[in-house]
Design a protein around this motif. Sequence first.
Motif, PDB file in Angstrom:
ATOM      1  N   ASN A  94     110.439   8.064 136.095  1.00 56.37           N
ATOM      2  CA  ASN A  94     111.771   7.323 136.654  1.00 56.37           C
ATOM      3  C   ASN A  94     111.824   5.812 136.211  1.00 56.37           C
ATOM      4  OD1 ASN A  94     112.699   9.604 137.924  1.00 56.37           O
ATOM      5  ND2 ASN A  94     111.248   9.388 139.682  1.00 56.37           N
TER       6      ASN A  94
ATOM      7  N   THR B 140     113.032   3.157 133.177  1.00 56.93           N
ATOM      8  CA  THR B 140     113.939   3.233 131.949  1.00 56.93           C
ATOM      9  C   THR B 140     113.813   2.126 131.197  1.00 56.93           C
ATOM     10  OG1 THR B 140     115.435   4.436 133.337  1.00 56.93           O
ATOM     11  CG2 THR B 140     116.547   3.423 131.513  1.00 56.93           C
TER      12      THR B 140
ATOM     13  N   ASN C 293     112.388   7.158 130.444  1.00 56.74           N
ATOM     14  CA  ASN C 293     113.674   7.432 129.739  1.00 56.74           C
ATOM     15  C   ASN C 293     114.202   5.908 129.075  1.00 56.74           C
ATOM     16  OD1 ASN C 293     114.285   9.720 131.383  1.00 56.74           O
ATOM     17  ND2 ASN C 293     114.754   8.615 133.079  1.00 56.74           N
ATOM     18  N   VAL C 294     114.902   6.321 128.003  1.00 56.08           N
ATOM     19  CA  VAL C 294     115.448   5.311 127.195  1.00 56.08           C
ATOM     20  C   VAL C 294     116.772   5.224 126.888  1.00 56.08           C
ATOM     21  CG1 VAL C 294     115.130   4.560 124.737  1.00 56.08           C
ATOM     22  CG2 VAL C 294     113.456   5.754 125.753  1.00 56.08           C
ATOM     23  N   MET C 295     117.443   3.982 127.138  1.00 55.65           N
ATOM     24  CA  MET C 295     119.016   4.116 126.760  1.00 55.65           C
ATOM     25  C   MET C 295     119.159   3.286 125.628  1.00 55.65           C
ATOM     26  SD  MET C 295     120.989   4.340 130.516  1.00 55.65           S
ATOM     27  CE  MET C 295     120.540   2.764 131.266  1.00 55.65           C
TER      28      MET C 295
ATOM     29  N   TYR D   3     115.777   9.089 143.719  1.00 52.49           N
ATOM     30  CA  TYR D   3     114.986  10.120 142.688  1.00 52.49           C
ATOM     31  C   TYR D   3     114.905  11.313 143.746  1.00 52.49           C
ATOM     32  CZ  TYR D   3     114.056   5.887 140.016  1.00 52.49           C
ATOM     33  OH  TYR D   3     114.027   4.553 139.701  1.00 52.49           O
TER      34      TYR D   3
ATOM     35  N   GLN E 115     116.321  15.210 142.068  1.00 51.51           N
ATOM     36  CA  GLN E 115     115.970  15.612 140.679  1.00 51.51           C
ATOM     37  C   GLN E 115     116.351  17.133 140.365  1.00 51.51           C
ATOM     38  OE1 GLN E 115     113.012  13.280 139.211  1.00 51.51           O
ATOM     39  NE2 GLN E 115     114.310  11.447 139.039  1.00 51.51           N
TER      40      GLN E 115
ATOM     41  N   LEU F 119     126.032   2.526 130.428  1.00 51.20           N
ATOM     42  CA  LEU F 119     124.555   2.584 130.829  1.00 51.20           C
ATOM     43  C   LEU F 119     124.454   3.001 132.300  1.00 51.20           C
ATOM     44  CD1 LEU F 119     123.452  -0.951 129.208  1.00 51.20           C
ATOM     45  CD2 LEU F 119     123.356   1.591 128.408  1.00 51.20           C
TER      46      LEU F 119
ATOM     47  N   GLN G  13     124.653   6.813 132.648  1.00 48.09           N
ATOM     48  CA  GLN G  13     123.708   7.596 131.908  1.00 48.09           C
ATOM     49  C   GLN G  13     122.220   7.334 133.067  1.00 48.09           C
ATOM     50  OE1 GLN G  13     123.439   6.014 128.150  1.00 48.09           O
ATOM     51  NE2 GLN G  13     121.573   7.255 127.583  1.00 48.09           N
ATOM     52  N   LYS G  14     122.174   6.049 133.544  1.00 50.38           N
ATOM     53  CA  LYS G  14     121.320   5.862 134.569  1.00 50.38           C
ATOM     54  C   LYS G  14     121.324   6.926 135.865  1.00 50.38           C
ATOM     55  CE  LYS G  14     117.443   3.721 135.746  1.00 50.38           C
ATOM     56  NZ  LYS G  14     117.409   3.650 137.110  1.00 50.38           N
TER      57      LYS G  14
ATOM     58  N   MET H 198     120.274  10.521 134.963  1.00 54.22           N
ATOM     59  CA  MET H 198     119.013  10.421 134.715  1.00 54.22           C
ATOM     60  C   MET H 198     118.258  10.477 136.094  1.00 54.22           C
ATOM     61  SD  MET H 198     118.261   8.282 131.120  1.00 54.22           S
ATOM     62  CE  MET H 198     118.371   6.749 131.789  1.00 54.22           C
TER      63      MET H 198
END
Lengths: 316, 316, 316
Positions: free
Chosen positions: A36, A38, A64-66, C28, C31, C52, C55-56, C59
Amino acid sequence: MKLFSSVNDVTDINQLVADALALKQNPYAHQHLGKNRTLGLIFLNPSLRTRLSTQKAAMNLGMNVMVMNMDKEGWALELNDGVVMNGTTVEHIREAAGVMGQYVDILGVRSFPGLKDRELDYSEEIFNKFVKYCGIPVVSLESATRHPLQSLADLVTITELKTRPWPKVVLTWAPHVKPLPQAVPNSFAEWMCKAEVDFVIAHPPGYELCTDFTQGATITHNQQEALLDADFIYVKNWSAYEPYGKVTGGYEDWMLTNASLTETNNAKVMHCLPVRRDLELSAEILDGPSSVVVHEAGNRVWAAQAVLKKMLESLT
Amino acid sequence: MKLFSSVNDVTDINQLVADALALKQNPYAHQHLGKNRTLGLIFLNPSLRTRLSTQKAAMNLGMNVMVMNMDKEGWALELNDGVVMNGTTVEHIREAAGVMGQYVDILGVRSFPGLKDRELDYSEEIFNKFVKYCGIPVVSLESATRHPLQSLADLVTITELKTRPWPKVVLTWAPHVKPLPQAVPNSFAEWMCKAEVDFVIAHPPGYELCTDFTQGATITHNQQEALLDADFIYVKNWSAYEPYGKVTGGYEDWMLTNASLTETNNAKVMHCLPVRRDLELSAEILDGPSSVVVHEAGNRVWAAQAVLKKMLESLT
Amino acid sequence: MKLFSSVNDVTDINQLVADALALKQNPYAHQHLGKNRTLGLIFLNPSLRTRLSTQKAAMNLGMNVMVMNMDKEGWALELNDGVVMNGTTVEHIREAAGVMGQYVDILGVRSFPGLKDRELDYSEEIFNKFVKYCGIPVVSLESATRHPLQSLADLVTITELKTRPWPKVVLTWAPHVKPLPQAVPNSFAEWMCKAEVDFVIAHPPGYELCTDFTQGATITHNQQEALLDADFIYVKNWSAYEPYGKVTGGYEDWMLTNASLTETNNAKVMHCLPVRRDLELSAEILDGPSSVVVHEAGNRVWAAQAVLKKMLESLT
């Protein structure tokens, strides 16, 4: 660790190298740290190795990656304060950085120098403003004057492959057709000056690096002499620091060939890549047994993972 | 499976189709295979379906995915050996491929033909150099002369929708305004020649495909005759193989309309997409009950997932 | 929820705001909802915050995300029916949207107006065609005439920061050098007209918004009067609705400074960002204690997450 922008942000470089090598043996053992969490990667310039290796390192840690290609997917940033923004810049770095700090836990930033105004480039204005305004830990993905993830990977590689204590490491200037930044050689120099190596810099007259980065190094204009008994040869072009960003041409004979290696201690040849074949470095070296450039690029993952791990630990 | 570049890399195409259809029923059952595995997708050309379907397939298998738009996020690659790189290319494919092989477990590569030099394109130089230098399994995301993930999805679609054994499948040339590669028709032809179908290729004079891909097919210039009793009609434009990459214009009457379908066996109309409406294929077909193009595109996921699953199994 | 394109798609905006604020406390916890679900984000225009934050949000919910920059990674889409596609458009939106609906569970779409043809822009042709042809739930990432994720984040921010019931909220026009869409003010207005606030719109003559969005608002040309006792000031430029997309220049004195805030109820200043400093809004406000713009941008995550959560719930 809250900032990784130079060797000065590292308390113990030997420990960090040891951490990287331990992660290489056991890449997935710390995924609880990244759960959790990023990583945001901001690119103001192109990237291949740094993008992929840092992304991989973060995923290994469960993050996670952005990725944000600011130049292509976003818009032009205003860097200066006190400007009436009635021109072409759409967003001020204060807001852009502040907002990114809302969306991610750790920010990576790549920003090259303009090579026009030395004072501006060496002030690291863009990188430092991201640090100042984002409010979260920042890792340099190469800034105007340094490329610390590369240098850490280089030291990891040297540590892995050295055949004796205190190996001789030579940074040698190489020819190129374009003016390139001093970030990689600056950074490599400041890391090597703190590492357990015998460090020599060889370059033609006129390519002196800023002395802030080279304290403790032996500096010479004689490449052949520098290479004597070398264990590692780090090949890299850079443009002049004075007059800033200029290239004088010539010095094509500074390109290493197999013949250049005969009096070394069976030297390994390194390069940060991308490398222009038969201009910066001969194809015969790159395709031969002395080259470790691909292995070195592979170590970028473990360097990035060691840094991100320390940052994640500082968050928890 | 270490390479998926053509039908020749597949031992048993019927089994691979069955695998894909089983994955379609049960997409998430094999996520242990992809855990801590990374797929790298390298695009030298634009992509929509291939990008998204392959990414989805990898995620279904529990993999991480890293996408690299080499043309936009990276820089120009040098392909030729023995070149002094003092021009516009920044990195040689030897290093670029080698480095990517350090960061991912499986590499996907998309590289279109130039359509200028047939020998060069048909040598598959770019794709093959990625295979040679990356050192890891490679899946084609469409190369200069083949598009095997598309063809596998096509065979999956035919297998799913056929109403009798050994259906009649017709590949028919369609008009276009630009010279397009032969990759899709080549690939479709070589897969159909090995599949349990009755395969016919129809095209105007001058659009003969390379015979390496069409062994066993019935080839005709008479579209109407070809369509008789067809179960599946695969519509696709391609430029000439001889003179290479040329288009002569004309043959607009090769565009299918509903009237073209009257003497088929209630044929399903297929296309790899993107399709230019009312140029390659009539809107009335695309919007009518005969078209299966969107369903076919959906099957790209299961085709990619079947291939990636076999590759992952070969890694463990 | 199958569609989130405007406030009219929301049954209970207070509940949705409460959902967003609950997610902010516990990001979270859901999920399981997103497991093996994929969000596709289609950008026809640049984006930073929306990209962003959405996307966040996805996730956080355990979803996978695939981003498609259609303008850069793909090709030109044809929007019109009945066109012979022999020009520059490569794929029709019918196929493109249909195919994306095969690969993801929820689709986000960003598509700006052209500001040339009001009827076309206000028909929301592009966004509506994506909705029509993709066959799956769609969330607007800003369309020609609305930006509902922004407005929801704005209402979340107001709810969080208000110091009294029924706060006074003022939307005030701000100067700019380029013609900007009406999407953000339209959307903000239609949300505020349904929210438990006292809502005032202030703009110079000629910048009337389309009355479809402003029913119930107090509208004035007197900025100073509007700001009296305001709790929140929403600053935004927009071009004229009539004559459409035009800017007349002038009205530089509509830019707020600290002096403008003296007779407010200690007002918080909001802006959707990006903001041009000292053109739309003074640097002294942006850097001072009244500005909540970065905090507001942070709330984009929780707005998007509340919407995606409702969509995921409708899928299961």
